[in-house]
Write a protein that holds these residues in place. Sequence first.
Motif, PDB file in Angstrom:
ATOM      1  N   SER A 314       0.810  -1.221   0.000  1.00 18.68           N
ATOM      2  CA  SER A 314       0.000   0.000   0.000  1.00 18.68           C
ATOM      3  C   SER A 314       0.844   1.272   0.000  1.00 18.68           C
ATOM      4  CB  SER A 314      -0.938   0.020   1.208  1.00 18.68           C
ATOM      5  OG  SER A 314      -0.201   0.101   2.419  1.00 18.68           O
ATOM      6  N   ALA A 315       2.163   1.133   0.079  1.00 21.08           N
ATOM      7  CA  ALA A 315       3.030   2.313   0.152  1.00 21.08           C
ATOM      8  C   ALA A 315       3.227   2.987  -1.198  1.00 21.08           C
ATOM      9  CB  ALA A 315       4.390   1.918   0.727  1.00 21.08           C
ATOM     10  N   PHE A 316       2.923   2.283  -2.290  1.00 22.45           N
ATOM     11  CA  PHE A 316       3.186   2.829  -3.614  1.00 22.45           C
ATOM     12  C   PHE A 316       2.076   3.781  -4.062  1.00 22.45           C
ATOM     13  CE2 PHE A 316       5.569  -1.070  -3.371  1.00 22.45           C
ATOM     14  CZ  PHE A 316       6.778  -0.758  -3.981  1.00 22.45           C
ATOM     15  N   GLU A 317       2.476   4.850  -4.732  1.00 24.77           N
ATOM     16  CA  GLU A 317       1.517   5.785  -5.299  1.00 24.77           C
ATOM     17  C   GLU A 317       0.946   5.216  -6.595  1.00 24.77           C
ATOM     18  OE1 GLU A 317       3.206   9.863  -5.413  1.00 24.77           O
ATOM     19  OE2 GLU A 317       4.804   8.990  -4.179  1.00 24.77           O
ATOM     20  N   PRO A 318      -0.210   5.698  -7.010  1.00 22.66           N
ATOM     21  CA  PRO A 318      -0.780   5.236  -8.286  1.00 22.66           C
ATOM     22  C   PRO A 318       0.186   5.473  -9.442  1.00 22.66           C
ATOM     23  CG  PRO A 318      -2.406   6.473  -7.032  1.00 22.66           C
ATOM     24  CD  PRO A 318      -1.101   6.629  -6.305  1.00 22.66           C
ATOM     25  N   GLY A 319       0.335   4.475 -10.273  1.00 26.10           N
ATOM     26  CA  GLY A 319       1.190   4.601 -11.447  1.00 26.10           C
ATOM     27  C   GLY A 319       2.661   4.371 -11.208  1.00 26.10           C
ATOM     28  N   ASP A 320       3.071   4.044  -9.981  1.00 21.32           N
ATOM     29  CA  ASP A 320       4.486   3.822  -9.694  1.00 21.32           C
ATOM     30  C   ASP A 320       4.959   2.571 -10.436  1.00 21.32           C
ATOM     31  OD1 ASP A 320       7.028   3.309  -8.575  1.00 21.32           O
ATOM     32  OD2 ASP A 320       6.455   4.262  -6.689  1.00 21.32           O
ATOM     33  N   GLN A 321       5.871   2.774 -11.364  1.00 17.63           N
ATOM     34  CA  GLN A 321       6.339   1.664 -12.196  1.00 17.63           C
ATOM     35  C   GLN A 321       7.181   0.655 -11.413  1.00 17.63           C
ATOM     36  OE1 GLN A 321       5.367   1.288 -15.624  1.00 17.63           O
ATOM     37  NE2 GLN A 321       3.964   2.743 -14.648  1.00 17.63           N
ATOM     38  N   LEU A 382      15.132  18.582  -3.257  1.00  8.61           N
ATOM     39  CA  LEU A 382      13.927  18.328  -4.044  1.00  8.61           C
ATOM     40  C   LEU A 382      14.289  17.852  -5.448  1.00  8.61           C
ATOM     41  CD1 LEU A 382      10.839  18.452  -4.256  1.00  8.61           C
ATOM     42  CD2 LEU A 382      11.082  20.831  -5.008  1.00  8.61           C
ATOM     43  N   ALA A 383      15.307  18.444  -6.040  1.00  3.75           N
ATOM     44  CA  ALA A 383      15.719  18.039  -7.387  1.00  3.75           C
ATOM     45  C   ALA A 383      16.178  16.586  -7.406  1.00  3.75           C
ATOM     46  CB  ALA A 383      16.832  18.962  -7.884  1.00  3.75           C
ATOM     47  N   ASP A 384      16.952  16.179  -6.390  1.00  5.76           N
ATOM     48  CA  ASP A 384      17.417  14.792  -6.337  1.00  5.76           C
ATOM     49  C   ASP A 384      16.262  13.826  -6.107  1.00  5.76           C
ATOM     50  OD1 ASP A 384      20.068  15.415  -6.803  1.00  5.76           O
ATOM     51  OD2 ASP A 384      20.585  15.570  -4.684  1.00  5.76           O
ATOM     52  N   LEU A 385      15.339  14.207  -5.247  1.00  5.17           N
ATOM     53  CA  LEU A 385      14.155  13.374  -5.038  1.00  5.17           C
ATOM     54  C   LEU A 385      13.417  13.165  -6.350  1.00  5.17           C
ATOM     55  CD1 LEU A 385      12.047  11.986  -3.160  1.00  5.17           C
ATOM     56  CD2 LEU A 385      11.015  14.256  -2.860  1.00  5.17           C
ATOM     57  N   ASN A 386      13.301  14.201  -7.135  1.00 10.57           N
ATOM     58  CA  ASN A 386      12.548  14.108  -8.387  1.00 10.57           C
ATOM     59  C   ASN A 386      13.278  13.332  -9.473  1.00 10.57           C
ATOM     60  OD1 ASN A 386      10.098  15.312  -7.676  1.00 10.57           O
ATOM     61  ND2 ASN A 386      10.899  17.380  -7.989  1.00 10.57           N
ATOM     62  N   VAL A 387      14.601  13.228  -9.383  1.00 11.51           N
ATOM     63  CA  VAL A 387      15.322  12.345 -10.294  1.00 11.51           C
ATOM     64  C   VAL A 387      14.815  10.912 -10.143  1.00 11.51           C
ATOM     65  CG1 VAL A 387      17.572  11.272 -10.752  1.00 11.51           C
ATOM     66  CG2 VAL A 387      17.405  13.751 -10.454  1.00 11.51           C
ATOM     67  N   ILE A 388      14.611  10.508  -8.907  1.00 12.07           N
ATOM     68  CA  ILE A 388      14.150   9.142  -8.622  1.00 12.07           C
ATOM     69  C   ILE A 388      12.676   8.997  -9.009  1.00 12.07           C
ATOM     70  CG2 ILE A 388      14.055   7.317  -6.890  1.00 12.07           C
ATOM     71  CD1 ILE A 388      16.862   8.576  -7.450  1.00 12.07           C
ATOM     72  N   LYS A 390      10.987  10.651 -11.209  1.00 10.81           N
ATOM     73  CA  LYS A 390      10.787  10.698 -12.654  1.00 10.81           C
ATOM     74  C   LYS A 390      10.959   9.325 -13.276  1.00 10.81           C
ATOM     75  CE  LYS A 390      12.480  12.961 -16.867  1.00 10.81           C
ATOM     76  NZ  LYS A 390      13.450  13.953 -17.415  1.00 10.81           N
ATOM     77  N   ARG A 391      12.000   8.611 -12.876  1.00 15.29           N
ATOM     78  CA  ARG A 391      12.194   7.268 -13.432  1.00 15.29           C
ATOM     79  C   ARG A 391      11.059   6.341 -13.033  1.00 15.29           C
ATOM     80  NH1 ARG A 391      17.341   3.415 -12.214  1.00 15.29           N
ATOM     81  NH2 ARG A 391      16.513   3.507 -10.085  1.00 15.29           N
ATOM     82  N   ALA A 392      10.522   6.523 -11.832  1.00 15.67           N
ATOM     83  CA  ALA A 392       9.452   5.655 -11.348  1.00 15.67           C
ATOM     84  C   ALA A 392       8.107   5.960 -12.005  1.00 15.67           C
ATOM     85  CB  ALA A 392       9.334   5.772  -9.837  1.00 15.67           C
ATOM     86  N   GLY A 393       8.021   7.074 -12.708  1.00 15.85           N
ATOM     87  CA  GLY A 393       6.779   7.396 -13.401  1.00 15.85           C
ATOM     88  C   GLY A 393       5.707   8.001 -12.533  1.00 15.85           C
ATOM     89  N   VAL A 394       6.086   8.586 -11.389  1.00 17.63           N
ATOM     90  CA  VAL A 394       5.101   9.229 -10.515  1.00 17.63           C
ATOM     91  C   VAL A 394       5.259  10.745 -10.629  1.00 17.63           C
ATOM     92  CG1 VAL A 394       4.895   7.315  -8.904  1.00 17.63           C
ATOM     93  CG2 VAL A 394       6.688   9.019  -8.551  1.00 17.63           C
ATOM     94  N   LEU A 395       4.244  11.459 -10.166  1.00 19.81           N
ATOM     95  CA  LEU A 395       4.246  12.908 -10.268  1.00 19.81           C
ATOM     96  C   LEU A 395       5.439  13.502  -9.528  1.00 19.81           C
ATOM     97  CD1 LEU A 395       0.453  13.727  -9.707  1.00 19.81           C
ATOM     98  CD2 LEU A 395       1.732  13.792 -11.873  1.00 19.81           C
ATOM     99  N   LEU A 396       6.076  14.480 -10.127  1.00 17.31           N
ATOM    100  CA  LEU A 396       7.192  15.136  -9.473  1.00 17.31           C
ATOM    101  C   LEU A 396       6.692  15.918  -8.271  1.00 17.31           C
ATOM    102  CD1 LEU A 396       9.324  16.405 -12.484  1.00 17.31           C
ATOM    103  CD2 LEU A 396       9.343  14.175 -11.344  1.00 17.31           C
ATOM    104  N   SER A 397       7.515  15.977  -7.250  1.00 18.77           N
ATOM    105  CA  SER A 397       7.144  16.649  -6.011  1.00 18.77           C
ATOM    106  C   SER A 397       7.452  18.143  -6.092  1.00 18.77           C
ATOM    107  CB  SER A 397       7.906  16.040  -4.833  1.00 18.77           C
ATOM    108  OG  SER A 397       7.650  16.743  -3.642  1.00 18.77           O
ATOM    109  N   VAL A 415      10.017   2.838  -1.055  1.00 21.38           N
ATOM    110  CA  VAL A 415       9.510   2.221  -2.281  1.00 21.38           C
ATOM    111  C   VAL A 415      10.600   2.012  -3.326  1.00 21.38           C
ATOM    112  CG1 VAL A 415       7.145   3.016  -1.955  1.00 21.38           C
ATOM    113  CG2 VAL A 415       8.766   4.498  -3.149  1.00 21.38           C
ATOM    114  N   GLU A 416      11.779   2.555  -3.088  1.00 28.22           N
ATOM    115  CA  GLU A 416      12.912   2.334  -4.003  1.00 28.22           C
ATOM    116  C   GLU A 416      13.773   1.168  -3.545  1.00 28.22           C
ATOM    117  OE1 GLU A 416      15.532   2.764  -7.189  1.00 28.22           O
ATOM    118  OE2 GLU A 416      13.673   3.901  -6.893  1.00 28.22           O
ATOM    119  N   PHE A 417      14.018   1.071  -2.247  1.00 28.45           N
ATOM    120  CA  PHE A 417      14.976   0.083  -1.734  1.00 28.45           C
ATOM    121  C   PHE A 417      14.317  -1.066  -0.981  1.00 28.45           C
ATOM    122  CE2 PHE A 417      17.542   4.140  -1.655  1.00 28.45           C
ATOM    123  CZ  PHE A 417      18.274   3.845  -2.795  1.00 28.45           C
TER     124      PHE A 417
END
Length: 475
Positions: A314-321, A382-388, A390-397, A415-417
Amino acid sequence: MKFIINIPFRCGRQLLVCLTLMVLMPSCKKFVAFDPPPTFTTDDKVFNNDKSATAAMLAVYIGMMNDRYGSNGSFVCFSMTALGSMSANELVWTQNNTTAPTFQQFGDHALTPDNTYVHAFWLDGYNYIYQINAILEGLQKSTGVSAGVKQQLEGEARFMRAFCYFYLVNLFGDVPLVLTTAYQGNMILPRTSSDKVWQQIIDDLTAAKGMLTTTYPTAERLRPNRWTASALLARTYLYTGKWPEAEAAANGIIASGDYATTLPALNTVFLKGSTEAIWQLQPVQASANTLEGAQFIVTGVTQPNYEFTPQLLSAFEPGDQRKIEWIGYSDPANPAWAYPSKYKAGAGSVTEYYMVFRLTEQYMIRAEACARQGGAKLPQALADLNVIRKRAGVLLSAITDKDALLLAIEHERQVEFFAEWGHRWFDLKRTGRAEAILKPLSPPGNWKPGSVLYPIPSSEISADPKLTQNDAYAK
């Protein structure tokens, strides 16, 4: 290839032991670029020449990838992932067999000092440390190893000693600090404060960085280089609250130009030769990939042995690849039958190497280190967070508040590790959030002050009168 190493190690019954490492698959020639001597011991003869000295170091890596999980576990790789994930409420063991009580102690936070898998962490950790100390002492005395090889091997050995102590101090807290092969004295060492252990880790990694080059010793990223030492150093600084140092170490790797400027696709991250890899270990079992692929992947419509908890799913956001690419389902009609699928290959030709350090973690380390510093550092976080993201396919923060950003980074790490090297377990411990999150998920009465540490094995305390038990397990 067969390596036999005589190792007196610092654990329960510190006797002279013989560790045999079998390497059966032909593809290991990529890892071992020469024919090592069939048998060697930790005496001066090992360090008469470059080849045998290098073989001693390679034996450590081979040992870590040699499957000993079936006989009560191993120090790193699959055991750290599976049991650490159970401690973090990511995975549950579903099979009702003789292994269940021992395994379930991790998920229930009901570990006992005689748990065989806890003991395996301790035994193997100090076993490797003994080997590494023997290598360092042998290199120091050697006149037959060339200067360049000696420097490379000492750098690798110092890195590996730091690597072992990183996991020991995270699992057990204060642990004996063993820096020599004087095993008779090591048998009765007391526990060393974790602060001193962390400092030794930093000292070894700093030294390793100065000895290793940015070039890998092998064609593939199978032996540590300077950036590998920097990766663990960045993580160590993060864990010890040294935010500027963590930022600088991670930034050095990202800005080096030696790694991909764009993170690779999710379905390529754990392949051999992954462009995200900072350090990988090569499988050494005949016709086999990683133990994760063998143990986690389910064939047919059957319940996974290791199943994700509802909290993780349940931790994943909608669309998280990542939920699509890295989670498998053995029954499409039963979403609860979900298992880790970062590694997808089992038996057969080797297509996957074991990922130890990867570039994504360095972005996450820099993000958190910058967020902890706040102020003008928040945009970089924030920029580094959004690098991750973006690859996951979720909305940028677009978060700008420091506390909210730190929680977002914690969630992104989750949700990454997930199901990877015990990251979530260690993250919850180091941030002081383990009790708030895990206690409500444990059976009533199981979680105690100090449950964030594993017990010191009872046989170790029996053998060493100077050892004391962690508070949660003391009678």
